[in-house]
Structures are given as C-alpha cells and as structure tokens.
Design an enzyme around this catalytic site. Sequence first.
Site, short mmCIF file in Angstrom:
data_model
loop_
_atom_site.label_atom_id
_atom_site.label_comp_id
_atom_site.label_asym_id
_atom_site.label_seq_id
_atom_site.Cartn_x
_atom_site.Cartn_y
_atom_site.Cartn_z
N HIS A 191 0.85 -1.20 0.00
CA HIS A 191 0.00 0.00 0.00
C HIS A 191 0.88 1.24 0.00
O HIS A 191 2.11 1.14 -0.08
CB HIS A 191 -1.02 -0.02 1.14
N HIS A 195 4.09 1.54 2.18
CA HIS A 195 5.30 0.88 1.69
C HIS A 195 5.90 1.67 0.53
O HIS A 195 7.12 1.83 0.44
CB HIS A 195 4.99 -0.54 1.19
N CYS A 231 3.87 -11.11 20.88
CA CYS A 231 2.78 -10.81 19.94
C CYS A 231 3.08 -11.49 18.61
O CYS A 231 4.08 -11.15 17.96
CB CYS A 231 2.62 -9.30 19.72
N CYS A 261 3.27 -8.87 15.64
CA CYS A 261 4.50 -8.06 15.60
C CYS A 261 5.73 -8.95 15.47
O CYS A 261 6.80 -8.45 15.15
CB CYS A 261 4.73 -7.30 16.91
N CYS A 294 -1.54 -6.53 22.93
CA CYS A 294 -0.54 -5.81 22.13
C CYS A 294 -1.09 -4.42 21.84
O CYS A 294 -2.17 -4.29 21.25
CB CYS A 294 -0.30 -6.55 20.81
N HIS A 315 -1.59 -4.03 17.85
CA HIS A 315 -2.60 -4.84 17.15
C HIS A 315 -3.89 -5.04 17.96
O HIS A 315 -4.86 -5.57 17.44
CB HIS A 315 -2.01 -6.19 16.75
N LYS A 326 -3.72 5.98 11.00
CA LYS A 326 -2.69 5.37 10.17
C LYS A 326 -3.40 4.60 9.07
O LYS A 326 -4.40 3.95 9.31
CB LYS A 326 -1.86 4.41 11.03
N LYS A 352 -4.45 -1.62 5.71
CA LYS A 352 -5.39 -2.47 4.98
C LYS A 352 -6.53 -2.89 5.92
O LYS A 352 -7.70 -2.85 5.55
CB LYS A 352 -4.63 -3.70 4.48
N1 MSP Z 1 9.21 -6.62 7.67
C1 MSP Z 1 9.31 -5.54 8.57
C2 MSP Z 1 10.54 -4.70 8.30
C3 MSP Z 1 11.83 -5.45 8.34
S1 MSP Z 1 13.17 -4.43 7.92
C4 MSP Z 1 14.50 -5.33 8.31
C5 MSP Z 1 8.08 -4.64 8.43
N2 MSP Z 1 7.40 -4.74 7.29
S2 MSP Z 1 6.07 -3.93 6.93
O1 MSP Z 1 5.59 -4.50 5.70
O2 MSP Z 1 5.17 -3.87 8.02
O3 MSP Z 1 6.57 -2.49 6.58
C6 MSP Z 1 6.73 -1.53 7.57
C7 MSP Z 1 7.23 -0.28 6.91
O4 MSP Z 1 6.32 0.14 5.88
C8 MSP Z 1 7.32 0.91 7.83
O5 MSP Z 1 8.52 0.93 8.57
C9 MSP Z 1 7.28 2.02 6.83
O6 MSP Z 1 8.54 2.11 6.23
C10 MSP Z 1 6.25 1.54 5.85
N3 MSP Z 1 4.88 1.93 6.23
C11 MSP Z 1 3.83 1.11 6.46
N4 MSP Z 1 2.73 1.85 6.71
C12 MSP Z 1 3.03 3.16 6.63
C13 MSP Z 1 2.30 4.36 6.72
N5 MSP Z 1 1.01 4.42 6.95
N6 MSP Z 1 2.99 5.51 6.53
C14 MSP Z 1 4.32 5.54 6.25
N7 MSP Z 1 5.02 4.42 6.17
C15 MSP Z 1 4.44 3.21 6.39
O7 MSP Z 1 7.83 -3.87 9.33
#
Ligand code: MSP
Length: 500
Positions: free
Chosen positions: A19, A22, A127, A130, A145, A148, A297, A300
């Site tokens: 989304h 990312h 969790c 997480c 948590c 979540h 935030k 999904k």
């Molecule tokens: N897999 C772990 C990260 C491991 S790194 C060694 C993870 N993945 S995640 O798919 O949940 O991605 C988290 C990251 O996505 C956040 O740190 C950020 O970079 C980005 N974001 C997810 N949602 C976001 C927002 N709503 N706004 C901005 N960034 C966001 O955590």
Amino acid sequence: MAVSFYVTTPIFYGNGEPHLGHAYSTMAADILARHMRQRGEDVFFLTGTDEHGEPIALAAEKQGITPQELVDRSATQFRDMVARVDATNDFFIRTTDPGHVERVQRVVERVKENGYVYKGTYEGWYCPRCADFKSESEIGPGDTCPIHEIPLHREQQENWFFKLSAFQEKLERMYEEDPGMVVPDFRRNEALAFIRQGLRDVSLSRSELSWGVPLSWDPDQVMYVWFDALLNYYTALGYARDGEDLTERYWPASWHIIAKDILKFHAIYWPAFLMAAGLEPPRRMFIHGYLLMGEKKMSKSLGNVLDPFEVIDRYGADALRFYCFREVSFGQDGSISTAGFEGRYETELANDFGNLASRTLAMVSRYRDGAVPQAEPDPALTADFEGIVERVSGLLDEAQISQALEEVWTLVRRLNRYVEEAQPWVLAKDEGDAARLDQVLYCLVEGLAVLARLLHPFLPNATATLLEALGQPGLELAPFGAGEGGGRVEKIDPLFPKLV
Ligand code: MSP
C-alpha cells in the site's frame, strides 16, 4: 574504503499487499538514490521482502496454501509496486533466497563464536503479529498488544539468546558520540531512552516453528525473524551480483530509511548484533512518520488506504512521488487526502511547473524559431539561484527530502514571477527590445533546466521529457548560468494535463 552511497528500505512483510505506506519509504529511498547518482556517486539501492516467521506461516495456513506460495505471490506484488513508483533499486532481496539464508547462518555463527549466544528459557509475552517479545513497558491493558490490540501469548520456550545486555554501554556511547546516526533527533532520543531503561537479552531463535532459517548448530530452532530480516541489508551485498561480492564496496550502509514502528529493531537490536558479529553498524538511519488518512494510520485492516496504483494509473508516478513529500514533511506524521492530492496536482504540478515549461518552450519557438538565444544571465535571477545546487544537495545529504523540494519550489515560483515581470510578449513587439528578450528567454530556459535537474529525483518522467525538449538531456547538476544557449527546443504536450 571507497566512498559509496548505499540506501535501503525496510523489507516488507511477505503476507501483506503493498500500500501507499510501503511505497512511501520506497519513493524516499529512490529520491536519495537518484540524486546521488546525479552527483556521480557510486550508488546501491536495496529493497525487498521479509518472508519468514510466524505471521507468514499463520497467514498461509489460514489461506490453505504453503508459506512459499504465499511469499511468492506477495513478492511479485511488491516487485510490481516498486516498479510502478519508478524506483530504481539495484536489487530486490527476498529472505527466502538461498544466498541470504546461507549468509545469515554464517553471521550468527560468528556472533556465537564471539560469545554472545547462550541457551536459556524465555518466559514472557509475545505478539505473533508483531513477531515481537514485549517488555513490561510495551504491554497494553489486559496483557494485549498495544499495536494490534490482540491478546499477547504467554510463552515459555527453550531458546538460544542473544546477549543484548552486553551492548548497553556501547550503544549509549555510540549515540552520544555520533548523534547524527539516528535522525530526526527526537527519534534518537527515544532510542536512547529505551536503552537507558536497561537492555535485556533477547531470543535469537524460536522452537515450534519451521518457517525460518535453521540454526546450523541446532536445526530444530529457527532464527528469530527480526534478526533474519535485519541481516538482509548486509547479506544482499554478498550475492546481488553474480560472481562479485559488493560488501567491501558498500558496507556500512549510508542510510536505512524506515518508519517509527520499527525504530527499536533498527536503532538497538541491529547495531548491537552487527557489533557482536564484528561488523560495522550502519552509518545513519532516517525514521520517517506515518501517512495518515484523516487522523488514522493508513492500513489495509482499517480499510482507509489511498491506493497508489489507482493514483498512478490516473496521474502517473511523478504526481504521487511529488505529493507525498510535498504534503507531509518527511520525518513527521501527516494527513493525506484525495482532495489535497488533486489540489496540489492542479496548482503546483499543472500550473506552477507544467505551465511554466509549456510557456517557455512556446515562447522560444514563437519568438526565436526554437533556437535558445546566447545571452548573459539576468542578475535579477542570478542572486536567487545562487547556491541552489549546494543547498539542495546539503539537505538531501541529511535526507531532508521535503525541505529540499521546498527549496526548489521556491525557485519554480520565482521563475513564474520572472515571466510576469519581464513580459516577453511585450518585448517581442519591439525590435529595440530584442537583446532584452534574448536574455529573458535564455534565463527561462536555463532556470528551467537547473530546476528540472534538481527535481529529477522527485519527478523522473516529466523532467526527462522536459530536459529533452530543452535540448539538454544530461542529468548532471549545474548552477544557473552554466548553460551556454545556442541549442534548440521542441514543443511538448502538457507535462501534467488537467483532468476533468
Ligand atoms: N518486515 C518488517 C521490516 C523489516 S526491515 C529489516 C516490516 N514490514 S512492513 O511490511 O510492516 O513495513 C513496515 C514499513 O512500511 C514501515 O517501517 C514504513 O517504512 C512503511 N509503512 C507502512 N505503513 C506506513 C504508513 N502508513 N505511513 C508511512 N510508512 C508506512 O515492518
């Protein structure tokens, strides 16, 4: 050691769908990578997917497929997202790559040889969403948590442990001596506060789970997924290029770009683990905020996402890249909205920048038959453009992406005012003003070229089209007045067409 620039995004969970959140981290890292390439730096840009661990095993089971099938599907979607936002990553790592798995095992063996691994019993709260063991200060009401809002599991397991506690002082010292390592400052202070509470050892492995990297000395246990995931930044360099090891060339990483949700893992576990393996910690990490829809935030599960693919289909990737960093100051949380997006598209991209480009090209075509006049830069503009390349470079050195964009945009507005002040259409009526018209047209072409090159990391497609039309396709950054004129321009369709 060679000077190089290595930037990473978090690797995204292989059980989710991509989304805008990312895409946001990916676009930020891409902006830095593109800018550094323009400066002639030796750049490596990494992104990828985090494919092991309980959340993924559970999600696959729920869907009645194997974890491998699940992560294959998700990796395809993330690769697609990365391409759709026009990110220029040099490699896409998947933690199920055999090259990663092998290297993770080797690094952990070193950590063990160095005396930082022991067997013990983990007892505490966990969790599964997480994939995080919660300390007392991280537990919500009723043992839930806080992220979540689900009940935590009480766990008792024989695990291998990582002696994180041995790094308490080293980490404190590292952040005191090198305060720029975690930015913005308030995030470093958060990390320091966490460290000062006292660091406890953490599980390095999990039993009762097979979807992960087995420990070579105890294959009934798999690596705790966070260590496996963090190591991606290091392992990728070992096998991204066939027959070539890039580790010496790019490690330590210049920037890890992440959001605040994963600060603890990056600012505490990661440098400690690297030190335990005898490796250098990353140079810097930038912790950005969340993009919010309204007050919430985007996620999904809450169903409040601005779909990046829909935006790109309609407006193009440039507009999305621009909007996210213009609307929300990089580093802070901030709200985004469809109405806000449409407003900025119209006023800033279509009007401020698109119209300036179209008008300039049209005037050079009409008044000078497409030939860019050779003239001296107008002192009225030279002063405003003075130092712009250095200012933008300086800000991007600090990953101040929104501030860098604002610096450039101030000059986009300045050039628009210049057109209004100089009134080339009036000058064109009088032969006596020919030299002045030459100067004004030269300045507009030159100013636009300077700005287009600086904007290239933000708007890679529109600026490439524009620079081509200005007869200056090179991307190397140059100050105002360096262009000599004498080239030819071509007219183009609107860079950001108005949409009805
Ligand atoms: N897999 C772990 C990260 C491991 S790194 C060694 C993870 N993945 S995640 O798919 O949940 O991605 C988290 C990251 O996505 C956040 O740190 C950020 O970079 C980005 N974001 C997810 N949602 C976001 C927002 N709503 N706004 C901005 N960034 C966001 O955590």
